[in-house]
Write a protein that holds these residues in place. Sequence first.
Motif, short mmCIF file in Angstrom:
data_model
loop_
_atom_site.label_atom_id
_atom_site.label_comp_id
_atom_site.label_asym_id
_atom_site.label_seq_id
_atom_site.Cartn_x
_atom_site.Cartn_y
_atom_site.Cartn_z
N ASN A 309 75.68 59.46 77.06
CA ASN A 309 75.01 58.26 76.55
C ASN A 309 73.63 58.04 77.16
O ASN A 309 73.32 56.93 77.61
N GLY A 310 72.81 59.07 77.15
CA GLY A 310 71.44 58.90 77.65
C GLY A 310 70.42 59.04 76.53
O GLY A 310 69.27 59.40 76.77
N ARG A 311 70.82 58.71 75.32
CA ARG A 311 69.94 58.92 74.16
C ARG A 311 69.15 57.66 73.83
O ARG A 311 69.36 56.59 74.41
N LEU A 312 68.23 57.79 72.88
CA LEU A 312 67.32 56.69 72.57
C LEU A 312 68.09 55.45 72.13
O LEU A 312 67.72 54.33 72.49
N SER A 313 69.14 55.62 71.36
CA SER A 313 69.90 54.47 70.89
C SER A 313 70.52 53.71 72.05
O SER A 313 70.66 52.47 72.00
N ASP A 314 70.92 54.43 73.11
CA ASP A 314 71.49 53.76 74.29
C ASP A 314 70.45 52.90 75.00
O ASP A 314 70.75 51.79 75.44
N LEU A 315 69.23 53.43 75.09
CA LEU A 315 68.16 52.65 75.71
C LEU A 315 67.77 51.44 74.85
O LEU A 315 67.43 50.37 75.37
N LYS A 316 67.86 51.61 73.54
CA LYS A 316 67.58 50.49 72.64
C LYS A 316 68.63 49.40 72.81
O LYS A 316 68.30 48.20 72.92
N ILE A 317 69.89 49.79 72.83
CA ILE A 317 70.99 48.83 73.01
C ILE A 317 70.80 48.06 74.31
O ILE A 317 70.91 46.83 74.36
N ALA A 318 70.50 48.80 75.39
CA ALA A 318 70.33 48.15 76.69
C ALA A 318 69.14 47.21 76.69
O ALA A 318 69.21 46.08 77.23
N SER A 319 68.03 47.62 76.07
CA SER A 319 66.84 46.78 76.08
C SER A 319 67.05 45.50 75.27
O SER A 319 66.52 44.44 75.63
N GLU A 320 67.80 45.58 74.19
CA GLU A 320 68.07 44.39 73.38
C GLU A 320 68.89 43.37 74.18
O GLU A 320 68.69 42.15 74.05
N ILE A 321 69.80 43.85 75.00
CA ILE A 321 70.63 42.95 75.81
C ILE A 321 69.85 42.40 77.01
O ILE A 321 70.00 41.24 77.40
N LEU A 322 68.98 43.22 77.59
CA LEU A 322 68.29 42.85 78.83
C LEU A 322 66.95 42.15 78.62
O LEU A 322 66.34 41.66 79.57
N LYS A 323 66.49 42.08 77.37
CA LYS A 323 65.19 41.48 77.10
C LYS A 323 65.11 40.05 77.62
O LYS A 323 65.97 39.21 77.35
N ASN A 324 64.07 39.79 78.40
CA ASN A 324 63.81 38.46 78.99
C ASN A 324 64.92 37.99 79.92
O ASN A 324 65.13 36.79 80.10
N ARG A 325 65.63 38.96 80.52
CA ARG A 325 66.70 38.62 81.44
C ARG A 325 66.56 39.47 82.69
O ARG A 325 65.83 40.46 82.72
N ARG A 326 67.30 39.11 83.72
CA ARG A 326 67.29 39.87 84.97
C ARG A 326 68.71 40.31 85.30
O ARG A 326 69.69 39.59 85.04
N ILE A 327 68.81 41.48 85.89
CA ILE A 327 70.13 41.94 86.31
C ILE A 327 70.59 41.10 87.51
O ILE A 327 69.78 40.47 88.20
N HIS A 328 71.89 41.08 87.73
CA HIS A 328 72.48 40.29 88.81
C HIS A 328 71.94 40.78 90.16
O HIS A 328 71.76 41.98 90.37
N PRO A 329 71.66 39.88 91.08
CA PRO A 329 71.07 40.28 92.37
C PRO A 329 71.94 41.22 93.20
O PRO A 329 71.43 41.91 94.09
N ASP A 330 73.24 41.28 92.91
CA ASP A 330 74.12 42.16 93.68
C ASP A 330 74.32 43.52 93.01
O ASP A 330 75.12 44.33 93.48
N VAL A 331 73.60 43.76 91.90
CA VAL A 331 73.83 44.97 91.11
C VAL A 331 72.59 45.86 91.07
O VAL A 331 71.46 45.37 90.95
N ARG A 332 72.81 47.16 91.18
CA ARG A 332 71.77 48.16 90.94
C ARG A 332 71.98 48.71 89.53
O ARG A 332 73.07 49.20 89.22
N LEU A 333 70.96 48.67 88.70
CA LEU A 333 71.05 49.26 87.35
C LEU A 333 70.16 50.49 87.32
O LEU A 333 68.94 50.41 87.47
N ILE A 334 70.79 51.65 87.13
CA ILE A 334 70.08 52.93 87.07
C ILE A 334 70.16 53.48 85.66
O ILE A 334 71.24 53.53 85.06
N ILE A 335 69.02 53.89 85.14
CA ILE A 335 68.96 54.42 83.77
C ILE A 335 68.30 55.79 83.80
O ILE A 335 67.21 55.94 84.36
#
Length: 427
Positions: A309-335
Motif C-alpha cells: 500500500n505505497g501507491r498514489l491512491s494510498d497517499l491520496k486517501i491519507a491526504s484527504e483524511i489528514l488535510k488541515n489536521r495534525r497527527i496525535h502528539p504521541d504518534v509517529r506517522l511514517i509514509i
Amino acid sequence: MGQTITEKIFSAHCEKEVVAGDIVESHIDMVIGNDITTPLSIKAFERSGAKQLASPDNFCIVMDHFIPAKDIASANQARISRDFAKKHNLKYFFDERDMGIEHALLPEKGLVVSGDVIIGADSHTCTHGALGAFSTGMGSTDLAYAMITGKNWFKIPESIQVVFSGKPAKGVYGKDLILEVIRQIGVDGALYQALEFCGDTIAHLGMDDRFSLCNMAIEAGAKNGIIAPDNITKEFLATRAKQNGALRAEPRFFQSDKDARYSKVLHIDVSSMEPLVAYPFLPSNGKPISQAQKENLKIDQAFIGSCTNGRLSDLKIASEILKNRRIHPDVRLIITPGTQKIYKQAQELGYVDILLDAGALISNPTCGACLGGYMGILGDNERCISTTNRNFIGRMGSRTSEVYLANSAVVAYSAICGKIADPRSEV
C-alpha cells in the motif's frame, strides 16, 4: 475439462497443454532480484562457471530494501549487485537514481505484463498477478538457475477460486478483501495453490487495489495470486506503454474456462463488509474496525507504504483524511511512497504538503520499515498500525512490539486519534 488462467499461461509457455500437478520447465519472462537476495544469486551464478546471463533483458535488479545503505554491511551488500550490473551492462538496474519498491516499480516501468511467467527472490512477487500474469517468489539459488538458463522448474498449482460479489462499501479497499480471504482460510489455507480472484466486485477495483489483493496471496500460503485481465488492466498497460515508450513485451490475455477445475470455491459478499484490522501476530487474525475501535488500542506509530500500500491512491486517501489536521502528539506517522515517480506525483498533486503539514515524515521508497530493517523500527512494547503485509512477532522491530495491519484510511485516521480508529466515523 477446461483450464484455469494459471494452467493456460503455462500451457502457452511450454507449448503443450498442462494441468495442475504437472511438473514442467518453463521459460521465464522476467527474473527479479533485490539488494538482499541478489548477492546470493550472483555468488551461485559465478560458482557455476556461467559467464553471461541467458536472457539479460529478462533480468532486473531493484535496490529497495536497505537503500540508501543503512550501515557498512548493507553498503557492501549493495556493491555486489552494482558491480554485477556494471559488468554485465544490465539494462534493468534500479538504485538511488531511479528507485522504487520492486513490486511497485516494475509495473510502473511496463516491465511486467499480462501473460508473463515472473519469478523473484522475494515472497511478494505474487503482486504482479494483478496484471493477469503468473508471478511467484523463489529462493536465491532458484533465481541463479534462471539467470543461467532463462528457465525454471514448476509444479503447476491447483487453483482456489475466490468469487467476490457486490460493490465495496465505504472505506473498504483491496487490502480489506485480501485480509478477509486470509481470515477465512488461514495462513496455510492455500499452500502451493493459486488464488484466483474473480466476481463482479473486481470491476469496482482499480489497479492499485488489485495489486494489494494479489500482494498478500502469499500470506495464505499461495503459490500465486491472479486476476484475469479486463479493460482496467488493458488501460493500465496502455498508459504504461505511452509513458515509457513501450512495454517490455506484448501482453497476452488469458481467461479461465467456465468449466475449469478448482480445488475449492470461496464466495465473499463485499457489500456488507467493513474495514478489517489484522491483530498480532498473524495476518489471518482479522477483526472488524468497529470492534478494534471499541478496544481503545493506543498506538505509538502509524505506517503507510510498502509493496502492499505505497501507491498514489494510498497517499491520496491519507491526504484527504489528514488535510488541515495534525497527527496525535504521541504518534509517529511514517509514509514511504512506492516509487520516486509516485513521490513526485504526490508532490505535484499537493499530497506531500498536506502530509507534511499534518506532521508526517515522508521517506524515500524503501522496504526497510516493513521488515524491521530501518526507517521505522519499533521499540519494546510499542504498537504500530500499518499498511504492510505481515505482523509476525518482531516483524517491525522489538519482539515485544505489536503490528496491526489495515488499509491506508484506517492508518491515517488512527494517526490523528492516537489509537486504532474507524475513519468511517468522519462525516
